[in-house]
Design a protein around this motif. Structure first.
Motif, PDB file in Angstrom:
ATOM      1  N   SER A   1       0.964  -6.265  -5.409  1.00 12.95           N
ATOM      2  CA  SER A   1      -0.275  -6.793  -5.060  1.00 12.95           C
ATOM      3  C   SER A   1       1.107  -6.932  -3.999  1.00 12.95           C
ATOM      4  O   SER A   1       2.114  -6.634  -3.430  1.00 12.95           O
ATOM      5  CB  SER A   1      -0.816  -7.982  -4.989  1.00 12.95           C
ATOM      6  N   MET A   2       0.339  -5.839  -2.947  1.00 18.36           N
ATOM      7  CA  MET A   2       0.947  -5.499  -1.578  1.00 18.36           C
ATOM      8  C   MET A   2       1.314  -6.742  -0.187  1.00 18.36           C
ATOM      9  O   MET A   2       2.363  -6.849  -0.303  1.00 18.36           O
ATOM     10  CB  MET A   2       0.342  -4.028  -0.813  1.00 18.36           C
ATOM     11  N   GLY A   3       0.296  -7.226  -0.654  1.00 18.03           N
ATOM     12  CA  GLY A   3       0.685  -8.776   0.430  1.00 18.03           C
ATOM     13  C   GLY A   3       1.686  -9.536  -0.764  1.00 18.03           C
ATOM     14  O   GLY A   3       2.461 -10.062   0.620  1.00 18.03           O
ATOM     15  N   ASP A   4       1.938  -9.569  -1.850  1.00 16.46           N
ATOM     16  CA  ASP A   4       2.711 -10.568  -2.463  1.00 16.46           C
ATOM     17  C   ASP A   4       3.888 -10.039  -2.511  1.00 16.46           C
ATOM     18  O   ASP A   4       5.305 -10.505  -1.921  1.00 16.46           O
ATOM     19  CB  ASP A   4       2.112 -10.444  -4.262  1.00 16.46           C
ATOM     20  N   ILE A   5       4.225  -8.490  -1.989  1.00 14.82           N
ATOM     21  CA  ILE A   5       5.311  -8.400  -2.291  1.00 14.82           C
ATOM     22  C   ILE A   5       6.148  -8.383  -0.656  1.00 14.82           C
ATOM     23  O   ILE A   5       7.223  -8.764  -0.790  1.00 14.82           O
ATOM     24  CB  ILE A   5       5.335  -6.985  -2.260  1.00 14.82           C
ATOM     25  N   LEU A   6       5.149  -7.785   0.717  1.00 14.17           N
ATOM     26  CA  LEU A   6       5.973  -7.992   1.676  1.00 14.17           C
ATOM     27  C   LEU A   6       5.538  -9.995   1.725  1.00 14.17           C
ATOM     28  O   LEU A   6       7.145 -10.756   2.841  1.00 14.17           O
ATOM     29  CB  LEU A   6       3.791  -8.037   2.702  1.00 14.17           C
ATOM     30  N   ARG A   7       5.440 -11.266   1.221  1.00 15.57           N
ATOM     31  CA  ARG A   7       5.470 -12.565   1.234  1.00 15.57           C
ATOM     32  C   ARG A   7       6.259 -13.024   0.925  1.00 15.57           C
ATOM     33  O   ARG A   7       7.316 -13.917   1.819  1.00 15.57           O
ATOM     34  CB  ARG A   7       4.228 -13.185   1.275  1.00 15.57           C
ATOM     35  N   LYS A   8       7.637 -12.324  -0.148  1.00 11.51           N
ATOM     36  CA  LYS A   8       7.976 -12.508  -1.025  1.00 11.51           C
ATOM     37  C   LYS A   8       9.201 -12.258   0.036  1.00 11.51           C
ATOM     38  O   LYS A   8      10.245 -12.674  -0.373  1.00 11.51           O
ATOM     39  CB  LYS A   8       8.351 -11.887  -2.274  1.00 11.51           C
TER      40      LYS A   8
ATOM     41  N   TYR B   1       3.743  -8.874  11.623  1.00 13.14           N
ATOM     42  CA  TYR B   1       2.782  -8.681  11.620  1.00 13.14           C
ATOM     43  C   TYR B   1       1.541  -9.609  10.191  1.00 13.14           C
ATOM     44  O   TYR B   1       0.046  -9.354  10.737  1.00 13.14           O
ATOM     45  CB  TYR B   1       2.375  -7.193  10.728  1.00 13.14           C
ATOM     46  N   VAL B   2       2.335  -9.876   9.339  1.00 15.93           N
ATOM     47  CA  VAL B   2       1.508 -10.164   7.810  1.00 15.93           C
ATOM     48  C   VAL B   2       0.212 -11.774   8.829  1.00 15.93           C
ATOM     49  O   VAL B   2       0.252 -12.035   8.067  1.00 15.93           O
ATOM     50  CB  VAL B   2       2.290 -10.792   6.868  1.00 15.93           C
ATOM     51  N   GLU B   3       1.989 -12.650   9.314  1.00 13.28           N
ATOM     52  CA  GLU B   3       1.184 -13.642  10.237  1.00 13.28           C
ATOM     53  C   GLU B   3       0.116 -13.700  11.438  1.00 13.28           C
ATOM     54  O   GLU B   3      -0.664 -14.673  11.263  1.00 13.28           O
ATOM     55  CB  GLU B   3       2.501 -14.649  10.377  1.00 13.28           C
TER      56      GLU B   3
ATOM     57  N   GLY C   1      -1.496 -11.307  10.854  1.00 13.95           N
ATOM     58  CA  GLY C   1      -3.388 -10.853  10.011  1.00 13.95           C
ATOM     59  C   GLY C   1      -3.492  -8.611  10.322  1.00 13.95           C
ATOM     60  O   GLY C   1      -3.814  -8.380   9.963  1.00 13.95           O
ATOM     61  N   LYS C   2      -2.064  -7.974  11.004  1.00  6.80           N
ATOM     62  CA  LYS C   2      -2.102  -6.662  11.793  1.00  6.80           C
ATOM     63  C   LYS C   2      -1.307  -6.164  10.437  1.00  6.80           C
ATOM     64  O   LYS C   2      -0.777  -6.431   9.521  1.00  6.80           O
ATOM     65  CB  LYS C   2      -0.569  -6.788  12.629  1.00  6.80           C
ATOM     66  N   LEU C   3      -2.080  -4.868  10.168  1.00  4.14           N
ATOM     67  CA  LEU C   3      -1.317  -4.140   8.929  1.00  4.14           C
ATOM     68  C   LEU C   3       0.214  -3.836   9.685  1.00  4.14           C
ATOM     69  O   LEU C   3       0.783  -3.361  10.967  1.00  4.14           O
ATOM     70  CB  LEU C   3      -2.259  -2.512   9.159  1.00  4.14           C
ATOM     71  N   VAL C   4       0.989  -3.856   8.451  1.00  6.74           N
ATOM     72  CA  VAL C   4       2.511  -3.115   8.482  1.00  6.74           C
ATOM     73  C   VAL C   4       2.596  -1.615   8.951  1.00  6.74           C
ATOM     74  O   VAL C   4       0.842  -1.334   7.695  1.00  6.74           O
ATOM     75  CB  VAL C   4       3.364  -3.704   7.488  1.00  6.74           C
ATOM     76  N   PRO C   5       3.082  -0.687   9.410  1.00  6.29           N
ATOM     77  CA  PRO C   5       2.860  -0.078  10.248  1.00  6.29           C
ATOM     78  C   PRO C   5       2.870   2.010   7.858  1.00  6.29           C
ATOM     79  O   PRO C   5       3.258   1.090   7.230  1.00  6.29           O
ATOM     80  CB  PRO C   5       4.524   0.563  10.468  1.00  6.29           C
TER      81      PRO C   5
ATOM     82  N   LEU D   1       6.219   2.223   6.034  1.00 10.33           N
ATOM     83  CA  LEU D   1       6.908   1.407   5.913  1.00 10.33           C
ATOM     84  C   LEU D   1       6.380   0.622   3.979  1.00 10.33           C
ATOM     85  O   LEU D   1       6.903   0.794   3.092  1.00 10.33           O
ATOM     86  CB  LEU D   1       6.939   0.056   6.453  1.00 10.33           C
ATOM     87  N   ILE D   2       5.408   0.600   4.059  1.00  9.28           N
ATOM     88  CA  ILE D   2       4.247   0.647   3.560  1.00  9.28           C
ATOM     89  C   ILE D   2       4.058   1.473   2.290  1.00  9.28           C
ATOM     90  O   ILE D   2       4.683   1.339   0.933  1.00  9.28           O
ATOM     91  CB  ILE D   2       2.797   0.568   3.343  1.00  9.28           C
ATOM     92  N   LEU D   3       3.902   3.032   2.795  1.00 12.16           N
ATOM     93  CA  LEU D   3       3.851   4.329   1.129  1.00 12.16           C
ATOM     94  C   LEU D   3       5.810   4.029   0.788  1.00 12.16           C
ATOM     95  O   LEU D   3       5.796   4.353  -0.585  1.00 12.16           O
ATOM     96  CB  LEU D   3       3.739   5.307   2.177  1.00 12.16           C
TER      97      LEU D   3
ATOM     98  N   ASP E   1      -3.973  -3.567  -5.343  1.00  9.88           N
ATOM     99  CA  ASP E   1      -4.407  -4.927  -4.326  1.00  9.88           C
ATOM    100  C   ASP E   1      -3.692  -4.612  -3.313  1.00  9.88           C
ATOM    101  O   ASP E   1      -2.477  -4.662  -3.014  1.00  9.88           O
ATOM    102  CB  ASP E   1      -4.064  -5.724  -5.471  1.00  9.88           C
ATOM    103  N   GLY E   2      -4.817  -4.731  -2.056  1.00 10.08           N
ATOM    104  CA  GLY E   2      -3.912  -4.496  -0.955  1.00 10.08           C
ATOM    105  C   GLY E   2      -3.532  -3.166  -0.567  1.00 10.08           C
ATOM    106  O   GLY E   2      -2.503  -3.525   0.395  1.00 10.08           O
ATOM    107  N   PHE E   3      -3.493  -2.330  -1.317  1.00  6.68           N
ATOM    108  CA  PHE E   3      -3.126  -0.765  -1.229  1.00  6.68           C
ATOM    109  C   PHE E   3      -3.845  -0.111  -1.939  1.00  6.68           C
ATOM    110  O   PHE E   3      -4.238  -0.237  -2.774  1.00  6.68           O
ATOM    111  CB  PHE E   3      -1.296  -0.639  -1.921  1.00  6.68           C
TER     112      PHE E   3
ATOM    113  N   VAL F   1      -0.431 -19.169   6.388  1.00  6.11           N
ATOM    114  CA  VAL F   1      -0.461 -19.042   7.672  1.00  6.11           C
ATOM    115  C   VAL F   1      -1.506 -17.983   7.919  1.00  6.11           C
ATOM    116  O   VAL F   1      -2.274 -18.447   9.080  1.00  6.11           O
ATOM    117  CB  VAL F   1       0.613 -19.174   8.026  1.00  6.11           C
ATOM    118  N   ASP F   2      -2.095 -17.281   7.858  1.00  2.00           N
ATOM    119  CA  ASP F   2      -3.556 -16.201   8.155  1.00  2.00           C
ATOM    120  C   ASP F   2      -4.425 -16.406   6.842  1.00  2.00           C
ATOM    121  O   ASP F   2      -5.549 -15.485   7.523  1.00  2.00           O
ATOM    122  CB  ASP F   2      -2.730 -14.644   7.979  1.00  2.00           C
ATOM    123  N   ASP F   3      -4.219 -17.699   6.139  1.00  2.93           N
ATOM    124  CA  ASP F   3      -6.163 -18.204   5.905  1.00  2.93           C
ATOM    125  C   ASP F   3      -6.426 -18.891   6.439  1.00  2.93           C
ATOM    126  O   ASP F   3      -7.131 -19.820   6.566  1.00  2.93           O
ATOM    127  CB  ASP F   3      -5.772 -18.422   4.876  1.00  2.93           C
TER     128      ASP F   3
END
Ligand code: AMP
Length: 213
Positions: free
Chosen positions: A35-42, A57-59, A61-65, A68-70, A91-93, A163-165
């Motif tokens: 899960s990309m979201g879980d990885i970023l939150r960690k 970005y995450v907080e 709700g914007k997309l991380v570049p 970086l994600i790749l 999930d999320g990627f 926080v983004d929910d």
């Protein structure tokens, strides 16, 4: 009989159930759940260099570049492919066409499970969503309660509301989903399995399982 080395993407708007369903099915089929979201939150929680770079970005709700994600996903897929590899669920990627094109250079994909969901269901679900900060298991205070208070059934840790929910950020994330992520439905048209994710958790689970095995 489950296909070995199953490589799946769970695609859909925020709150469509990618995390809930993906996690459960990954456990059952012994696939890695990425899960990309879980990885970023960690990373954010650990205040790592990467965490500091992505937190705004995450907080909001914007997309991380994409670059970086790749880089992150390549490492995760390499790790998943090592030793007793049985496959994975993403999930999320990917969330953009650029990410989907980048993924093509990293791995092939067997199936894409698209959880189709309407916006009002999403706002309702995400406002009531709670997540375990330790294992990332997802609950819902209306439809999928933990057994005790607001504690994770597996870890006993107090659940958190992301926080983004909140409604304003949810609507922003939906706009971004429409413009940046929904073009992936065309990109993956030949591999797409569409599931009605407005249904309840068990019905969606059964349909997703049928589409996979
Ligand atoms: P999620 O947990 O999938 O809802 O993701 C939470 C947030 O993490 C998103 O709103 C983005 O800020 C960031 N994020 C997660 N996955 C990606 C991705 N593939 N590309 C860019 N940003 C992402």
């Amino acid at each position: 009989m489950v296909n070995q080395n199953l490589k799946l993407i769970f695609l859909g708007p925020p709150g469509s159930g990618k995390g809930t369903q993906g996690n459960r099915i990954a456990k059952e089929l012994k696939l890695d759940f990425i899960s990309m979201g879980d990885i970023l939150r960690k990373e954010i929680k650990e205040r790592s260099k990467l965490g500091k770079e992505v937190s705004n970005y995450v907080e909001s709700g914007k997309l991380v570049p994409d670059k970086l994600i790749l880089e992150l996903i390549e490492k995760q897929v390499d790790r998943a492919k090592s030793s007793d590899y049985k496959g994975f669920i993403l999930d999320g990627f990917p969330r953009t066409l650029e990410q989907a094109n980048g993924l093509k250079n990293i791995t092939e994909i067997d199936k894409v499970i698209y959880l189709k969901c309407n916006i009002e269901t999403i706002v309702k679900r995400l406002s009531a969503r709670r997540t375990c900060p330790k294992c990332a298991r997802v609950y819902n205070l209306v439809t999928n309660l933990p057994r005790k208070d607001e504690l994770c059934d597996d870890c006993g840790v107090k659940l958190e509301h992301r926080v983004d929910d909140c409604e304003s950020v949810i609507r922003k994330r939906m706009e971004i989903y429409e413009t940046s992520t929904s073009p992936l439905l065309g990109f993956y048209a030949s591999q797409l399995n569409v599931i009605d994710a407005d249904l309840g958790i068990e019905a969606v689970y059964r349909k997703a399982k049928e589409a996979i095995v």
